[in-house]
Write a protein that holds these residues in place. Structure first.
Motif, PDB file in Angstrom:
ATOM      1  N   THR A   1     106.956  16.249  66.010  1.00 16.75           N
ATOM      2  CA  THR A   1     107.514  17.500  65.770  1.00 16.75           C
ATOM      3  C   THR A   1     107.580  18.566  66.511  1.00 16.75           C
ATOM      4  O   THR A   1     107.726  19.814  66.249  1.00 16.75           O
ATOM      5  CB  THR A   1     107.001  17.868  64.157  1.00 16.75           C
ATOM      6  OG1 THR A   1     105.891  18.027  64.273  1.00 16.75           O
ATOM      7  CG2 THR A   1     107.548  16.718  63.168  1.00 16.75           C
ATOM      8  N   ILE A   2     107.122  18.223  67.946  1.00 20.20           N
ATOM      9  CA  ILE A   2     106.955  19.332  68.830  1.00 20.20           C
ATOM     10  C   ILE A   2     108.207  19.333  69.702  1.00 20.20           C
ATOM     11  O   ILE A   2     108.420  18.121  70.315  1.00 20.20           O
ATOM     12  CB  ILE A   2     105.705  19.289  69.540  1.00 20.20           C
ATOM     13  CG1 ILE A   2     104.537  19.502  68.667  1.00 20.20           C
ATOM     14  CG2 ILE A   2     105.660  19.979  70.793  1.00 20.20           C
ATOM     15  CD1 ILE A   2     104.322  20.772  68.094  1.00 20.20           C
ATOM     16  N   ILE A   3     108.832  20.365  70.182  1.00 16.32           N
ATOM     17  CA  ILE A   3     109.987  20.261  71.275  1.00 16.32           C
ATOM     18  C   ILE A   3     109.372  19.833  72.439  1.00 16.32           C
ATOM     19  O   ILE A   3     110.106  19.230  73.343  1.00 16.32           O
ATOM     20  CB  ILE A   3     110.637  21.779  71.102  1.00 16.32           C
ATOM     21  CG1 ILE A   3     111.040  22.241  69.569  1.00 16.32           C
ATOM     22  CG2 ILE A   3     111.728  21.990  72.071  1.00 16.32           C
ATOM     23  CD1 ILE A   3     112.241  21.202  69.186  1.00 16.32           C
ATOM     24  N   GLY A   4     108.263  20.351  72.987  1.00 16.80           N
ATOM     25  CA  GLY A   4     107.681  20.035  74.172  1.00 16.80           C
ATOM     26  C   GLY A   4     106.244  20.411  74.323  1.00 16.80           C
ATOM     27  O   GLY A   4     105.835  21.212  73.352  1.00 16.80           O
TER      28      GLY A   4
ATOM     29  N   TYR B   1     106.503  17.039  78.789  1.00 13.76           N
ATOM     30  CA  TYR B   1     107.337  16.198  77.808  1.00 13.76           C
ATOM     31  C   TYR B   1     108.376  17.006  76.847  1.00 13.76           C
ATOM     32  O   TYR B   1     107.857  18.120  76.703  1.00 13.76           O
ATOM     33  CB  TYR B   1     106.386  15.352  76.891  1.00 13.76           C
ATOM     34  CG  TYR B   1     107.048  14.618  75.780  1.00 13.76           C
ATOM     35  CD1 TYR B   1     107.929  13.463  75.920  1.00 13.76           C
ATOM     36  CD2 TYR B   1     107.341  15.627  74.562  1.00 13.76           C
ATOM     37  CE1 TYR B   1     108.483  12.701  74.893  1.00 13.76           C
ATOM     38  CE2 TYR B   1     107.972  14.756  73.565  1.00 13.76           C
ATOM     39  CZ  TYR B   1     108.526  13.603  73.643  1.00 13.76           C
ATOM     40  OH  TYR B   1     109.282  13.229  72.668  1.00 13.76           O
ATOM     41  N   ASN B   2     109.654  16.563  76.783  1.00 14.11           N
ATOM     42  CA  ASN B   2     110.501  17.453  76.002  1.00 14.11           C
ATOM     43  C   ASN B   2     111.288  16.357  75.030  1.00 14.11           C
ATOM     44  O   ASN B   2     111.128  15.013  75.421  1.00 14.11           O
ATOM     45  CB  ASN B   2     111.669  17.943  76.925  1.00 14.11           C
ATOM     46  CG  ASN B   2     112.415  18.608  76.035  1.00 14.11           C
ATOM     47  OD1 ASN B   2     113.457  18.270  75.196  1.00 14.11           O
ATOM     48  ND2 ASN B   2     112.735  19.946  76.237  1.00 14.11           N
ATOM     49  N   PHE B   3     111.524  16.665  73.870  1.00  9.78           N
ATOM     50  CA  PHE B   3     111.546  15.546  72.939  1.00  9.78           C
ATOM     51  C   PHE B   3     112.995  14.793  73.106  1.00  9.78           C
ATOM     52  O   PHE B   3     113.271  13.664  72.710  1.00  9.78           O
ATOM     53  CB  PHE B   3     111.743  16.365  71.513  1.00  9.78           C
ATOM     54  CG  PHE B   3     112.926  17.056  71.146  1.00  9.78           C
ATOM     55  CD1 PHE B   3     113.812  16.363  70.296  1.00  9.78           C
ATOM     56  CD2 PHE B   3     113.384  18.255  71.799  1.00  9.78           C
ATOM     57  CE1 PHE B   3     115.228  17.227  70.042  1.00  9.78           C
ATOM     58  CE2 PHE B   3     114.704  18.738  71.608  1.00  9.78           C
ATOM     59  CZ  PHE B   3     115.542  18.226  70.551  1.00  9.78           C
ATOM     60  N   LEU B   4     113.555  15.525  74.120  1.00  9.98           N
ATOM     61  CA  LEU B   4     115.197  14.912  74.386  1.00  9.98           C
ATOM     62  C   LEU B   4     114.737  13.695  75.511  1.00  9.98           C
ATOM     63  O   LEU B   4     115.498  12.757  75.675  1.00  9.98           O
ATOM     64  CB  LEU B   4     115.987  15.889  75.310  1.00  9.98           C
ATOM     65  CG  LEU B   4     116.634  16.936  74.237  1.00  9.98           C
ATOM     66  CD1 LEU B   4     117.344  17.866  75.102  1.00  9.98           C
ATOM     67  CD2 LEU B   4     117.348  16.384  73.386  1.00  9.98           C
ATOM     68  N   ASP B   5     113.628  13.701  75.940  1.00  6.41           N
ATOM     69  CA  ASP B   5     112.961  12.799  76.982  1.00  6.41           C
ATOM     70  C   ASP B   5     113.173  11.069  76.608  1.00  6.41           C
ATOM     71  O   ASP B   5     113.955  10.362  76.992  1.00  6.41           O
ATOM     72  CB  ASP B   5     111.721  12.805  77.481  1.00  6.41           C
ATOM     73  CG  ASP B   5     111.759  13.979  78.441  1.00  6.41           C
ATOM     74  OD1 ASP B   5     112.725  14.547  78.858  1.00  6.41           O
ATOM     75  OD2 ASP B   5     110.334  14.418  78.738  1.00  6.41           O
TER      76      ASP B   5
ATOM     77  N   GLY C   1     101.890  34.671  74.224  1.00 11.55           N
ATOM     78  CA  GLY C   1     102.076  33.741  75.185  1.00 11.55           C
ATOM     79  C   GLY C   1     103.119  32.883  75.071  1.00 11.55           C
ATOM     80  O   GLY C   1     103.354  31.904  76.222  1.00 11.55           O
ATOM     81  N   GLY C   2     103.727  32.717  73.876  1.00  8.72           N
ATOM     82  CA  GLY C   2     104.443  31.900  73.422  1.00  8.72           C
ATOM     83  C   GLY C   2     104.534  30.455  73.874  1.00  8.72           C
ATOM     84  O   GLY C   2     105.097  29.584  74.143  1.00  8.72           O
ATOM     85  N   LYS C   3     102.827  30.002  73.422  1.00  6.05           N
ATOM     86  CA  LYS C   3     102.534  28.854  73.486  1.00  6.05           C
ATOM     87  C   LYS C   3     101.485  28.438  72.291  1.00  6.05           C
ATOM     88  O   LYS C   3     100.876  29.472  71.640  1.00  6.05           O
ATOM     89  CB  LYS C   3     101.600  28.548  74.818  1.00  6.05           C
ATOM     90  CG  LYS C   3     100.697  29.741  75.004  1.00  6.05           C
ATOM     91  CD  LYS C   3     100.119  29.518  76.629  1.00  6.05           C
ATOM     92  CE  LYS C   3      99.236  30.677  76.942  1.00  6.05           C
ATOM     93  NZ  LYS C   3      98.921  30.833  78.187  1.00  6.05           N
ATOM     94  N   VAL C   4     101.120  27.249  72.107  1.00  3.99           N
ATOM     95  CA  VAL C   4     100.033  26.877  71.070  1.00  3.99           C
ATOM     96  C   VAL C   4      98.914  26.424  71.939  1.00  3.99           C
ATOM     97  O   VAL C   4      99.001  25.342  72.546  1.00  3.99           O
ATOM     98  CB  VAL C   4     100.678  25.715  70.247  1.00  3.99           C
ATOM     99  CG1 VAL C   4      99.757  25.184  69.284  1.00  3.99           C
ATOM    100  CG2 VAL C   4     101.986  26.073  69.515  1.00  3.99           C
ATOM    101  N   GLU C   5      97.812  27.009  71.843  1.00  2.00           N
ATOM    102  CA  GLU C   5      96.701  26.752  72.332  1.00  2.00           C
ATOM    103  C   GLU C   5      95.572  27.341  71.441  1.00  2.00           C
ATOM    104  O   GLU C   5      95.840  28.307  70.836  1.00  2.00           O
ATOM    105  CB  GLU C   5      96.654  26.969  73.905  1.00  2.00           C
ATOM    106  CG  GLU C   5      96.694  28.556  74.023  1.00  2.00           C
ATOM    107  CD  GLU C   5      96.567  28.879  75.655  1.00  2.00           C
ATOM    108  OE1 GLU C   5      96.741  27.806  76.576  1.00  2.00           O
ATOM    109  OE2 GLU C   5      96.606  29.878  75.993  1.00  2.00           O
TER     110      GLU C   5
END
Length: 384
Positions: free
Chosen positions: A362-365, A373-377, A265-269
């Motif tokens: 330490t999470i990209i988004g 949320y994205n870490f660049l925000d 799924g390309g996700k952490v859950e």
């Protein structure tokens, strides 16, 4: 092709016949027809010379369907072979029916099962059950909980654990042991009912036609079946005045879900220990076996010589129980975790802990409901 019923088979002189069990070796180890020998289905062709040709061979699988292939192979090689109708499931149904007719024997068995939970399996099962309830705050005063029973080992153990909690804990809640019959075949339905008698679980039963509804669905029938079953359970539990349903998902289900989400799924859950229902107001789902490992559940089952149904729908029961192809994503995760366990239990523990200890720095988004949320925000602000 010749066939024989379990009743007819048990009338034969065991010294004059061969009963061949073609289920997987682990299923045979847990129990089989008296005198049966084990040769898994995939090995029958290369190992059939182990069978004496002077005796008729009666072939056993779980349901009586996969064994047909072995019968044809044996007949082609010159054996007098026949298929056992209904397979081991029919044998189990017969033996359970005979057992529950003796109330004294059933009562003693129930006491042994209950003692095993509190004593022998206290560390691996009982303490983890009560810890999960405390840690995730799963039960409150005045709750009326529908303990949802599918007939498998997990939900049957969960029902006994709740009964023991009422005996040995605070009796501040009510229980309904809820069983939905979505269209089980006669043998499976009888096994569920007889196991409940052996365990001393009073069932509240309702009927649906879910298996018939999804029978002609080609794409994701298991997903649709699961969604429909969950909806019916919520609905019926609410009608009975319950505010919670309890499902028998365990520790292995949790870490398998984490890995499936990452790999496919390309996700952490993860599978949450409790959830508010989005469709049934005031209803909540709880998973009180969240900390219990499947190996401990299996050990409890085998120690007490219990036999439960597996997934009993027409799509999966043969492949899972009779040695046909597996191949689901969850099966892949089970095999992967089995490899991890060869190195110790630290990896599975860390998979489980990883979703309890997320470092958002330490999470990209990430996202929560409609918020993303994205870490660049706020990257530049963090560096000031």
């Amino acid at each position: 092709m010749k066939t024989i019923t379990i009743e007819e088979l048990l009338q034969l002189d065991q010294d004059t016949i061969t009963v061949l069990d073609v289920r997987p070796a682990d299923a045979y180890t847990r129990g089989s027809v008296p005198g049966a020998i084990s040769i898994p289905l995939a090995e029958v062709e290369e190992r059939m010379e182990e069978l004496p040709k002077e005796k008729p061979v009666y072939v056993l699988c779980h349901t009586g369907e996969w064994s047909v292939d072995a019968v044809y192979e044996l007949e082609a090689a010159g054996y007098d072979a026949a298929n056992i109708e209904g397979g081991y499931r029919s044998f189990l149904r017969k033996k359970l029916s005979e057992f529950v007719q003796d109330e004294n024997t059933t009562g003693e068995k129930q006491k042994e099962i209950e003692r095993s939970i509190i004593k022998k399996f206290r560390k691996g099962i009982w303490r983890k059950f009560t810890k999960g309830i405390r840690e995730y705050d799963l039960i409150q005063d005045g709750d009326k909980i529908a303990v949802c029973i599918s007939g498998g080992k997990d939900s049957m153990l969960m029902a006994k654990l709740f009964q023991e909690l009422l005996k040995h804990g605070k009796a501040n809640f009510e229980l309904v042991f809820l069983v939905m019959n979505p269209g089980y075949n006669e043998d499976n339905w009888k096994i569920i009912q007889d196991n409940a008698k052996v365990l001393g679980i009073p069932l509240t039963v309702f009927e649906t036609q879910i298996f018939d509804t999804v029978a002609d669905i080609d794409k994701n029938p298991c997903y649709l079946c699961a969604r429909m079953r969950r909806g019916y359970l919520y609905s019926h539990a609410k009608e009975l005045g319950c505010n919670k349903i309890a499902l028998g998902h365990h520790f292995d289900d949790v870490i398998e879900t984490i890995l499936m989400g990452m790999f496919y799924g390309g996700k952490v859950e993860t599978m949450m220990p409790k959830l508010h229902s989005q469709n049934f107001e005031g209803m909540e789902l709880i998973r009180p076996m969240y900390l219990i490992k499947e190996d401990d559940i299996i050990a409890w089952r085998d120690y007490n010589q219990l036999n439960f149904i597996q997934c009993a729908c027409r799509f999966t029961e043969n492949c899972v129980s009779c040695g046909g192809g597996r191949g689901s994503k969850r099966d892949e995760m089970k095999e992967l975790i089995k490899e991890f366990r060869k190195q110790g239990d630290i990896i599975e523990k860390n998979i489980f802990r990883s979703v309890h200890n997320v470092n958002l720095r330490t999470i990209i988004g990430y996202h929560k409901d409609d918020m993303e949320y994205n870490f660049l925000d706020d990257y530049n602000e963090r560096g000031k």
